[in-house]
Scaffold this motif. Structure first.
Motif, PDB file in Angstrom:
ATOM      1  N   PRO A  46      33.068  36.012  34.362  1.00 15.69           N
ATOM      2  CA  PRO A  46      32.267  37.141  34.847  1.00 15.69           C
ATOM      3  C   PRO A  46      30.973  36.728  35.547  1.00 15.69           C
ATOM      4  O   PRO A  46      30.457  37.464  36.392  1.00 15.69           O
ATOM      5  N   LYS A  47      30.447  35.561  35.221  1.00 16.17           N
ATOM      6  CA  LYS A  47      29.210  35.095  35.860  1.00 16.17           C
ATOM      7  C   LYS A  47      29.386  34.914  37.361  1.00 16.17           C
ATOM      8  O   LYS A  47      28.426  35.045  38.122  1.00 16.17           O
ATOM      9  N   ASP A  48      30.620  34.616  37.787  1.00 11.07           N
ATOM     10  CA  ASP A  48      30.877  34.434  39.220  1.00 11.07           C
ATOM     11  C   ASP A  48      30.680  35.725  39.999  1.00 11.07           C
ATOM     12  O   ASP A  48      30.462  35.703  41.208  1.00 11.07           O
ATOM     13  N   SER A  49      30.789  36.860  39.303  1.00  9.68           N
ATOM     14  CA  SER A  49      30.682  38.162  39.964  1.00  9.68           C
ATOM     15  C   SER A  49      29.274  38.739  39.894  1.00  9.68           C
ATOM     16  O   SER A  49      29.022  39.831  40.398  1.00  9.68           O
ATOM     17  N   GLN A  50      28.373  38.001  39.268  1.00 14.96           N
ATOM     18  CA  GLN A  50      27.004  38.477  39.170  1.00 14.96           C
ATOM     19  C   GLN A  50      26.191  38.035  40.382  1.00 14.96           C
ATOM     20  O   GLN A  50      26.539  37.090  41.077  1.00 14.96           O
ATOM     21  N   LEU A 110      37.700  35.143  44.861  1.00 12.31           N
ATOM     22  CA  LEU A 110      37.649  36.596  44.750  1.00 12.31           C
ATOM     23  C   LEU A 110      36.827  36.973  43.524  1.00 12.31           C
ATOM     24  O   LEU A 110      37.132  36.527  42.412  1.00 12.31           O
ATOM     25  N   VAL A 111      35.766  37.775  43.729  1.00 12.31           N
ATOM     26  CA  VAL A 111      34.856  38.144  42.647  1.00 12.31           C
ATOM     27  C   VAL A 111      34.691  39.661  42.593  1.00 12.31           C
ATOM     28  O   VAL A 111      35.064  40.378  43.523  1.00 12.31           O
ATOM     29  N   GLY A 112      34.122  40.146  41.527  1.00 13.21           N
ATOM     30  CA  GLY A 112      33.773  41.551  41.448  1.00 13.21           C
ATOM     31  C   GLY A 112      32.595  41.853  42.350  1.00 13.21           C
ATOM     32  O   GLY A 112      31.639  41.074  42.419  1.00 13.21           O
ATOM     33  N   THR A 117      34.067  42.418  37.197  1.00 11.57           N
ATOM     34  CA  THR A 117      35.023  41.315  37.353  1.00 11.57           C
ATOM     35  C   THR A 117      36.076  41.750  38.365  1.00 11.57           C
ATOM     36  O   THR A 117      36.103  42.908  38.782  1.00 11.57           O
ATOM     37  N   PRO A 118      36.976  40.842  38.757  1.00 12.80           N
ATOM     38  CA  PRO A 118      38.054  41.252  39.661  1.00 12.80           C
ATOM     39  C   PRO A 118      39.142  42.091  39.017  1.00 12.80           C
ATOM     40  O   PRO A 118      40.232  42.234  39.573  1.00 12.80           O
ATOM     41  N   GLY A 119      38.881  42.672  37.863  1.00 13.00           N
ATOM     42  CA  GLY A 119      39.827  43.605  37.258  1.00 13.00           C
ATOM     43  C   GLY A 119      40.482  43.084  36.005  1.00 13.00           C
ATOM     44  O   GLY A 119      40.590  41.877  35.785  1.00 13.00           O
ATOM     45  N   THR A 120      40.948  44.029  35.181  1.00 12.95           N
ATOM     46  CA  THR A 120      41.646  43.697  33.941  1.00 12.95           C
ATOM     47  C   THR A 120      43.063  44.230  33.997  1.00 12.95           C
ATOM     48  O   THR A 120      43.294  45.424  34.215  1.00 12.95           O
ATOM     49  N   ASN A 121      44.030  43.348  33.810  1.00 11.29           N
ATOM     50  CA  ASN A 121      45.444  43.693  33.773  1.00 11.29           C
ATOM     51  C   ASN A 121      45.747  44.137  32.343  1.00 11.29           C
ATOM     52  O   ASN A 121      46.061  43.336  31.473  1.00 11.29           O
TER      53      ASN A 121
END
Length: 580
Positions: A46-50, A110-112, A117-121
């Motif tokens: 998740p840090k990648d999407s911050q 690909l990030v949020g 985040t890029p989504g939860t399956n």
């Protein structure tokens, strides 16, 4: 496009594809990086999407960054955006559920974006996905962006009066290419399409009838840009979109100039990709490619912080390539963008005529017309080399300059009269003239009909358009054959308007192959796409593959931070700044 490359139940994927063979160094001019590897991963941390995005070395705040383009951008309304110029302009004022971190060298993560985040399956079956919306994301008026505004943006993309944008999400929710007949936006403006829900202000939930493992990719497109219902001006949103990004529309003189000012309510702490370095971005429309590039080359006044959107034209390639002082002000990059002479198979029904077009085409002459090897590299396949599953072949081997005799043999004395629809911008006019001269040597009679450049994309997407041929361009949204062949050649998706299948090709056997391959494990799909690519060309010839673009861009001495998008092959402005 229906990319199917997301495989692991955890949501993490990795793709690797070579971007080689874009062009060769045939002289002492600049050389394209043929050894580049394009990679793509979905972020799992998740840090990648911050935010904030990493600072660009040497960048400072201030100044006006200008983009000079010959023709207007066809759509600014995010839900209608699918042109390259639109896809590159939109991130300045619109945010999506996910987005790409791009190093400009083929490295993609690909990030949020609006999402954490890029989504939860949810059930690990790709049928149910949830996205949690970040705290602190706001519109230009300071109001909070919640799941409800993102859902509304998606819902309005079902409106048949707003065609032109990507249709993945709509088709998947409706479980049908005819999505606008399955759910009526006009009658349900206060509701949402089946399968799309907002359990709370922080949660957006998708439920599909079939597995859609590639949803994180699809939501990186402008379809998921948020909008407050009260700010929806319908077709007029093209003139003044409502901003969720670092800039907002300050002034828009349609067809002349678009001015973007800083959005004071954008919070860099929420954004992992974008910056807000320039005070303004100004898009100016009108100057020809020659005029725009000459202005930027001259490097005077405001043009010192400008970029010529239209690639260096043929008339200036030698000048730019031969000037050592311009080396630091040019960008030369391979792209995943393929160009075709699209054949309207509803009108050109004779396979031999379509095959004759393929034999007759003079790719070498066409590439020289548009500028040579710094501009394009010949292509004989439906998929470009920068595609997983790419297979090199030539279904109609005619050499670099075409085989006129073979074309005449296939025509058997016929003189087909075909109408070539061409954009009215200078480069496509030059291409159309070269193609007309080339094909008429083989016995065709070609009539060129001009289409306004800013309307062309919409017009050729109309099923009953009046042209036999038109020059088409396609860059896959992800480097997968699944994002090229089904969307361009699945006949079941054809509707009255808004068609990506612009050859209007429809063959039940090929459609069945799409279903077969898409049902396979993603890791097994690549070779099958390569085989199907060759089969479509050999058995049906719905297009004439022409060339792959090479991006050759010149900018002013004070224009910094621009790179060529590894996804779309055109200049990206998320790092742009004015050198002080």
């Amino acid at each position: 496009m229906r990319p199917r490359v997301a495989a692991a139940a955890s949501g993490a994927i990795a793709l690797v594809v070579a971007l080689g063979a874009c062009t060769k160094n045939t002289d002492d001019g600049p050389v394209v990086d043929n050894n580049r590897k394009q990679t793509g991963v979905i972020a799992t941390d998740p840090k990648d999407s911050q935010g904030p995005a990493a600072e660009v070395e040497g960048a400072q705040k201030g100044g006006t960054f200008s983009i000079i383009r010959e023709t207007p951008i066809s759509h600014l309304d995010p839900q209608r955006t699918y042109s390259f110029a639109g896809l590159m302009a939109n991130p300045l004022f619109a945010r999506y559920l996910t987005t790409w971190k791009d190093d400009g060298k083929g490295g993609l993560v690909l990030v949020g974006d609006l999402a954490e985040t890029p989504g939860t399956n949810v059930n690990n079956d790709c049928k149910v996905w949830e996205f949690k919306i970040k705290d602190g994301v706001k519109f230009e008026d300071g109001s909070a962006i919640t799941s409800k505004e993102i859902a509304y943006g998606i819902a309005r993309s079902f409106d048949p009066d707003l065609p032109g944008g990507p249709t993945y999400i709509q088709e998947w929710l409706a479980d049908s290419p005819q999505f606008d007949t399955r759910w009526d936006f006009k009658k349900n403006k206060t509701g949402l399409p089946p399968g799309l829900t907002t359990p709370d202000a922080k949660t957006l939930r998708f439920e599909f009838a079939k597995p859609r493992c590639d949803l994180p990719f699809a939501v990186s497109l402008p379809t998921t840009a948020p909008l407050k219902p009260e700010m929806d001006t319908g077709v007029n949103l093209d003139q003044k979109p409502f901003s969720s990004g670092p800039y907002k529309v300050a002034k828009h003189q349609v067809g002349v100039q678009l001015t973007l000012d800083r959005n004071p309510n954008w919070d860099p702490k929420t954004d992992p990709v974008r910056h807000q370095y320039p005070d303004q971005f100004v898009w100016t429309f009108g100057p020809t490619a020659d005029a725009a590039n000459n202005r930027v080359i001259a490097d005077n006044g405001a043009d010192q912080s400008a970029l010529a959107w239209n690639f260096v034209p043929a008339s200036l390639v030698a000048k730019v390539a031969g000037d050592a002082n311009l080396k630091s002000r040019t960008i030369l990059s391979p792209t995943p963008s393929a160009n075709q002479l699209v054949i309207n198979t509803q009108r050109v029904t004779d396979l031999k005529v379509r095959q004759a077009l393929n034999y007759a085409i003079d790719r070498d002459g066409l590439i020289k017309t548009i500028g040579g090897s710094t501009v394009a590299a010949p292509l004989t396949t439906l998929m470009p080399p920068a595609t997983i599953g790419y297979k090199a072949y030539d279904a109609y081997p005619a050499g670099a300059s075409g085989d006129i005799d073979k074309a005449k043999e296939l025509l058997g004395g016929q003189t087909p009269q075909l109408v070539l629809g061409a954009s009215d911008d200078s480069e496509e006019q030059e291409m159309a003239t070269q193609i007309k001269s080339n094909l008429e040597k083989a016995g065709f009679k070609i009539t060129i009909r001009n289409i306004p450049d800013d309307a062309k994309l919409d017009e050729i997407k109309k099923k009953n358009n009046p042209w036999d041929l038109y020059i088409g361009n396609w860059a896959a949204d992800w480097p997968s054959g699944a994002s090229i062949l089904p969307v361009l050649y699945d006949g079941r998706s054809i509707k009255a308007e808004g068609n990506s299948n612009q050859s209007y090709f429809n063959d039940p056997a090929i459609n069945a192959e799409f279903d077969r391959i898409l049902a396979m494990a993603p890791a097994d799909q690549g070779p099958e796409w390569g085989k199907l690519d060759e089969r479509i060309m050999k058995e049906h010839a719905p297009v004439v593959p022409l060339y792959v673009d090479v991006a050759y861009v010149v900018h002013g001495s004070k224009a910094g931070g621009v790179f060529i998008s590894s996804v779309f092959g055109y200049p990206s402005f998320v790092n742009a700044h004015v050198k002080q």
